[in-house]
Write an enzyme that holds these catalytic residues in place. Structure first.
Site, short mmCIF file in Angstrom:
data_model
loop_
_atom_site.label_atom_id
_atom_site.label_comp_id
_atom_site.label_asym_id
_atom_site.label_seq_id
_atom_site.Cartn_x
_atom_site.Cartn_y
_atom_site.Cartn_z
N GLU A 179 0.84 -1.21 0.00
CA GLU A 179 0.00 0.00 0.00
C GLU A 179 0.87 1.26 0.00
OE1 GLU A 179 -4.16 -1.61 1.82
OE2 GLU A 179 -3.02 -0.31 3.10
N GLU A 372 -5.47 -8.36 -1.01
CA GLU A 372 -6.19 -8.15 0.25
C GLU A 372 -7.65 -7.86 -0.08
OE1 GLU A 372 -4.71 -5.33 3.14
OE2 GLU A 372 -2.63 -5.76 2.60
C1 BGP Z 1 -4.43 -2.75 4.87
C2 BGP Z 1 -3.10 -3.26 5.30
C3 BGP Z 1 -3.12 -4.44 6.18
C4 BGP Z 1 -4.37 -4.62 6.95
C5 BGP Z 1 -5.63 -4.26 6.27
C6 BGP Z 1 -6.89 -4.26 7.13
O1 BGP Z 1 -4.41 -1.36 4.90
O2 BGP Z 1 -2.25 -3.52 4.21
O3 BGP Z 1 -1.92 -4.49 6.89
O4 BGP Z 1 -4.30 -4.72 8.27
O5 BGP Z 1 -5.54 -3.05 5.63
O6 BGP Z 1 -6.91 -3.12 7.93
P1 BGP Z 1 -7.14 -3.17 9.47
O7 BGP Z 1 -6.17 -4.16 10.01
O8 BGP Z 1 -6.89 -1.82 9.96
O9 BGP Z 1 -8.55 -3.60 9.66
#
Ligand code: BGP
Length: 475
Positions: A179, A372
């Protein structure tokens, strides 16, 4: 065109959110290890609070996380049982170079990841590796201010080269920075960048961006030289921004917001700074420090594929009303009245995944990789321990349905699908354990109670069927 037979179904994780063992076997501190739980978390992630002394009574979620460091064999066996074809993970830079500047890498760190890769390969699971997932040696943060300094480029290149040499033949799919556009929103979490008094913040961020982009292109070059089979991806925090209405002001604002994200990928994929960024730099009076050869490196070494995360679409309005913003999301967005929201206020938009895929494919014409996607939700085990996470199955089913349409009906090239947090892990934004994404439940709560035991949720069995049928059986 159906999903290809070798489609990479799997799941995604990041070192600092699952490994724990934060100082074991010679590992150094990372930026993420100094981000506390609790109320200081957000200001620290934003680069505004720079107290890094590990004295916060709320604790530090990455230190133990879910202890994958000691339990990876059990966890990989469960992923294999689901039929995973791929596992996305990241390497903690500070396990390999604990303070970022050692002459030799830390052998114990290298061995750990080698063991993990061997375990995956034993089950026929392809490792998909993020070289840097919100993870910078804290020593480099303190000495150089992290990516604001040019020194980071060579140090990162050295680190990445160590990985390409050591894991040649074991790892083929790499991503440089997770990201990458997070730098503009949460600079300390995204890239270890924090601010000092008197900083021109935008200047600092764009300069850091330039260093990240040069580092990314340089390691893309080296990866291809070391092994022509290497596939290098960029990684975008994706999700299109829609105009709030068809008012031209809204449409225009949506374009501006989309470009804020696409900027990085435009450079990584097309090899050039887009004119809209050059103009913005001019307007802001920002002159980027560049070295001879930087622009050639960017031009000559674009990425092979476009990886992205997708949780939600976003909405922009030309006449913003702050009170209408959605809660809980790092990216500011006007609330979309057509969508439902998760318990954390992230809006749910499966069709937006198809639209985003088409948008990215039209723009770059390179294979995509959804690395993701998922629903962060509270899971409550029943007395007998079962977890009926139908809400998660519903979210994923609708997203997979749209993903398959984008491939089968629109002809988008897609390498794979690795939903986020396939095993429950620490939330990046909140540091919570209770915001769970997994098919595999981990017995641990926000206060650190629980024996860390693993169990299968209902979604575990659902996803196993999805993989076995290559996306045909979704119900
Ligand atoms: C993205 C990241 C992850 C992750 C995910 C979910 O931004 O690459 O590392 O954690 O989001 O977000 P969160 O964990 O804040 O729910």
């Amino acid at each position: 065109m159906p999903l290809p037979k070798n489609f990479l179904w799997g799941g995604a994780t990041a070192a600092n959110q699952l490994e724990g063992a934060y100082l074991e076997d010679g590992k150094g501190l990372s930026n993420v290890d100094v981000i506390p739980f609790g109320e200081r978390r957000f200001p620290v992630m934003a680069g505004k609070d720079i107290k890094f002394d590990l004295s916060d009574p709320a604790g530090y979620p990455s230190h133990e996380a879910i202890d994958f460091y000691h339990r990876y064999k059990e966890d990989i066996a469960l992923m294999a049982e689901m039929g995973f074809k791929a596992f996305r993970m990241s390497i903690a830079w500070s396990r390999i170079y604990p303070n970022g500047e050692e002459a030799q890498p830390n052998e114990k760190g290298l061995t750990f990841y080698e063991n993990v890769f061997d375990e995956l390969i034993k089950y026929g699971i392809e490792p998909v590796v993020t070289i840097d997932h919100f993870d910078v040696p804290q020593a480099l943060v303190e000495k150089y201010g992290s990516w604001r300094s040019r020194e980071m480029v060579d140090l990162f290149v050295k680190y990445a080269t160590t990985l390409f040499v050591r894991y040649k033949g074991k790892v083929k799919y790499w991503m440089t920075f997770n990201e990458i556009n997070m730098l503009m929103h949460l600079p300390f979490m995204g890239a270890g960048v924090f601010f000092k008094e008197g900083d021109h913040k935008l200047q600092v961020k764009y300069q850091a961006a330039h260093h990240l982009l040069v580092a990314s292109a340089t390691v893309t070059k080296i990866a291809h030289e070391i092994d022509p089979n290497n596939q290098i991806g960029c990684m975008l925090a994706g999700g299109m921004t829609y105009p709030y209405s068809c008012a031209p002001e809204d449409v225009r604002m949506a374009q501006v917001k989309n470009r804020e994200s696409y900027f990085f990928i435009d450079v990584q994929s097309r090899g050039e700074y887009p004119n809209y960024v050059k103009k913005e730099l001019e307007r802001e009076g920002i002159v980027l420090a560049m070295k001879d050869g930087d622009l050639e490196i960017l031009k000559n070494h674009p990425v092979d594929y476009i990886a992205f995360s997708y949780y939600s679409s976003r909405v922009a309005s030309g006449t913003p009303d702050a009170s209408a913003n959605t809660a809980g999301n790092v990216f500011k967005s006007v609330k979309n009245p057509h969508l439902k929201s998760s318990e954390w206020g992230w809006q749910i938009d499966p069709i937006g995944l198809r639209t985003t895929m088409n948008e990215l494919y039209d723009r770059y014409q390179k294979p995509l990789f959804i690395v993701e996607n998922g629903l962060g939700a509270v899971d409550t085990p029943l007395e007998d321990g079962t977890i009926n996470d139908d809400y998660r199955i519903d979210y994923l089913r609708e997203h997979v349905r749209e993903m398959v349409k984008a491939v089968e009906e629109d002809g988008v090239e897609l390498l794979g699908y690795t939903p986020w947090g396939c095993i429950d892990l620490v939330s990046a934004s909140t540091g919570e354990m209770k915001k769970r994404y997994g098919f595999i439940y981990v017995n641990k709560d926000d206060q650190g109670n629980g024996d860390l035991s693993r169990s299968r949720k209902k979604s575990f069995f659902w996803y196993k069927r999805v993989i076995a049928s290559n996306g045909k059986e979704l119900d």
